[in-house]
Design an enzyme around this catalytic site. Structure first.
Site, PDB file in Angstrom:
ATOM      1  CB  SER A  33      21.264   3.009  18.705  1.00 33.06           C
ATOM      2  OG  SER A  33      19.741   2.282  18.184  1.00 33.06           O
ATOM      3  CD1 TRP A  66      13.892  -0.380  14.590  1.00 30.81           C
ATOM      4  CD2 TRP A  66      12.391  -0.972  13.306  1.00 30.81           C
ATOM      5  NE1 TRP A  66      13.362   0.828  14.493  1.00 30.81           N
ATOM      6  CE2 TRP A  66      12.163  -0.255  14.039  1.00 30.81           C
ATOM      7  CE3 TRP A  66      11.497  -1.581  12.969  1.00 30.81           C
ATOM      8  CZ2 TRP A  66      11.013   0.776  13.074  1.00 30.81           C
ATOM      9  CZ3 TRP A  66      10.112  -1.139  12.430  1.00 30.81           C
ATOM     10  CH2 TRP A  66      10.430   0.579  12.614  1.00 30.81           C
ATOM     11  CE  LYS A  98      19.734   5.842  13.496  1.00 30.07           C
ATOM     12  NZ  LYS A  98      18.911   4.294  13.329  1.00 30.07           N
ATOM     13  CG  HIS A 105      18.455  -2.586  20.096  1.00 29.86           C
ATOM     14  ND1 HIS A 105      19.951  -1.709  18.373  1.00 29.86           N
ATOM     15  CD2 HIS A 105      18.225  -0.455  19.478  1.00 29.86           C
ATOM     16  CE1 HIS A 105      19.133  -0.576  18.335  1.00 29.86           C
ATOM     17  NE2 HIS A 105      18.863   0.479  19.137  1.00 29.86           N
TER      18      HIS A 105
END
Ligand code: GTR
Length: 412
Positions: free
Chosen positions: A251, A342, A255, A393
């Protein structure tokens, strides 16, 4: 009124594939001067540095070029950890400024049965090193954490009861069994994850103007910088092979792993788990989380310049296939979860697909086919790996097993 209306409209998210806009991605293999990039030499000398500097200027911000004074202190070692299967070590990295110091703690597990130096997975965690395993030897921290009702964390503090609360995401014994070490760091050591967090992390050692500048490092760049400092430490530890460190993250920390691996070529491979917007997903699809949404919810994650692109993804000088291409020719793995809309699974896949062009320059195979693979069927034989698994997720054992299969093929 009109302005207010259009702002609100921008912050709506889209989950309808038929409403994804048509877009043209910025070219990978064409320099800003317009000339084509035909060789790895041209890529490495001209185009790669150009793309890196675009990311620093417009997306994540510049991190300090020099590390400053840094001291490594081993604060805890056990050669009989986890029922005698592991060496457990905690290393405190002290960043020493003029008036002040900040510390970052690296928790390391190494398999005892494997010849040293060992390959290691490095990943940051969300609530503290003690949350990845019930092991009572792990030092509890006293830093600021995000509250979480689900995990029973309030008052921005963790205590004894939070030991192992994230063990489900970190199959430590299995990682050791497969011959890898694991190193982890609490991301809040570098930058507590809230809008005013800069002053309570490592940024305060590096001068205010560096922070205030519109191209100054945001939180993601600061966390990524911390991962590189962990790599500095690994270079001094005889039991760890610095040439086989795989940086991994989930998540917002996915990144972070991508940005760390893009900049720091000492990382042997990079793994992005459900990294989504600002990670692996293409901005221009505007599917799920968008630039305006991420900047309004997390104003501290990116550099200030990035906020100029709220609602204007098509004006960005980069898109995320370029971030992945910066890892070339090293192995990179992008993973999605089908219910994690998302994060835009298709946008994550397409970035990996389009980045393949640069792997092609190196005569390496990236992702051959523009069609997403079936659920739970990893693409792992090529230098760019990808899977979309069922579920939400999260980080699952399935994800880890796939990363280790990939690492067995490309890093080991
Ligand atoms: C969400 C955010 C995502 C992702 C996620 C996470 O709230 O919108 O970009 O980073 O948090 O880190 O868990």
């Amino acid at each position: 009124l009109l302005v207010a209306f259009s702002l609100r409209a921008q912050e709506q998210h889209n989950y309808d594939e038929s409403k994804v806009p048509d877009f043209t991605l910025p070219p990978l293999l064409q320099n800003s001067s317009g000339s084509p990039v035909k060789t790895t030499r041209q890529w490495e000398r001209i185009r790669r540095p150009e793309i890196l500097s675009l990311y620093k200027k417009y997306v994540y911000g510049h991190s300090p070029e020099s590390t400053g004074q840094m001291v490594f202190q081993t604060i805890n070692v056990s050669s009989k950890a986890l029922e005698n299967k592991a060496i457990q070590k905690e290393v405190k990295v002290l960043f020493i400024g003029d008036k002040d110091t900040v510390d970052m703690n690296i928790l390391i597990y190494l398999p005892k049965s494997v010849a040293k130096p060992v390959p290691v997975f490095l990943g940051m965690n969300f609530y503290g090193n003690h949350t990845i395993h019930r092991d009572a030897e792990i030092t509890l921290h006293e830093k600021w954490v995000n509250n979480s009702q689900r995990l029973g964390i309030s008052n921005h503090k963790v205590g004894e009861t939070s030991r192992g609360i994230r063990a489900n995401r970190w199959p430590v014994e299995r990682i050791l069994e497969r011959g890898y070490g694991l190193a982890t760091i609490y991301y809040g050591d570098l930058f507590p994850d809230h809008a005013e967090g800069a002053d309570d992390g490592v940024q305060r050692l590096y001068g205010k103007q560096h922070i205030a500048d519109s191209t100054g490092w945001g939180a993601i760049a600061t966390w990524a910088w911390g991962l590189s400092r962990a790599m500095d430490y690994f270079e001094s530890d005889d039991n760890i092979d610095p040439a086989r460190v795989i940086v991994m993250g989930h998540s917002r920390l996915g990144k972070t792993a991508l940005w760390a691996g893009a900049q720091d070529q000492r990382f042997a491979a990079v793994i992005s788990n459900n990294s989504g917007c600002g990670g692996a997903a293409l901005f221009r699809r505007k599917f799920g989380e968008t630039v305006a949404i991420i900047n309004s919810n997390f104003p501290h994650w990116f550099c200030k310049n990035f906020h100029r692109f709220n609602g204007m993804e098509e004006k960005l000088p980069i898109d995320q296939h370029m971030l992945i291409s910066l890892v070339a020719p090293r192995p990179v793995y992008v993973a999605s979860a089908v219910e994690d809309r998302w994060a835009d699974p298709k946008g994550e896949f397409l970035s990996a697909f389009y980045a393949s062009e640069v792997y092609g320059l190196y005569k390496q195979e990236g992702i051959k086919n523009a069609v997403m693979p079936p659920l739970n069927k990893p693409i792992a034989a090529s230098r760019i790996g990808y899977h979309i698994r069922s579920g939400r997720h999260d980080v699952k054992v399935f994800d880890w097993e796939s990363y280790m299969d990939f690492a067995d093929l490309h890093v080991r």
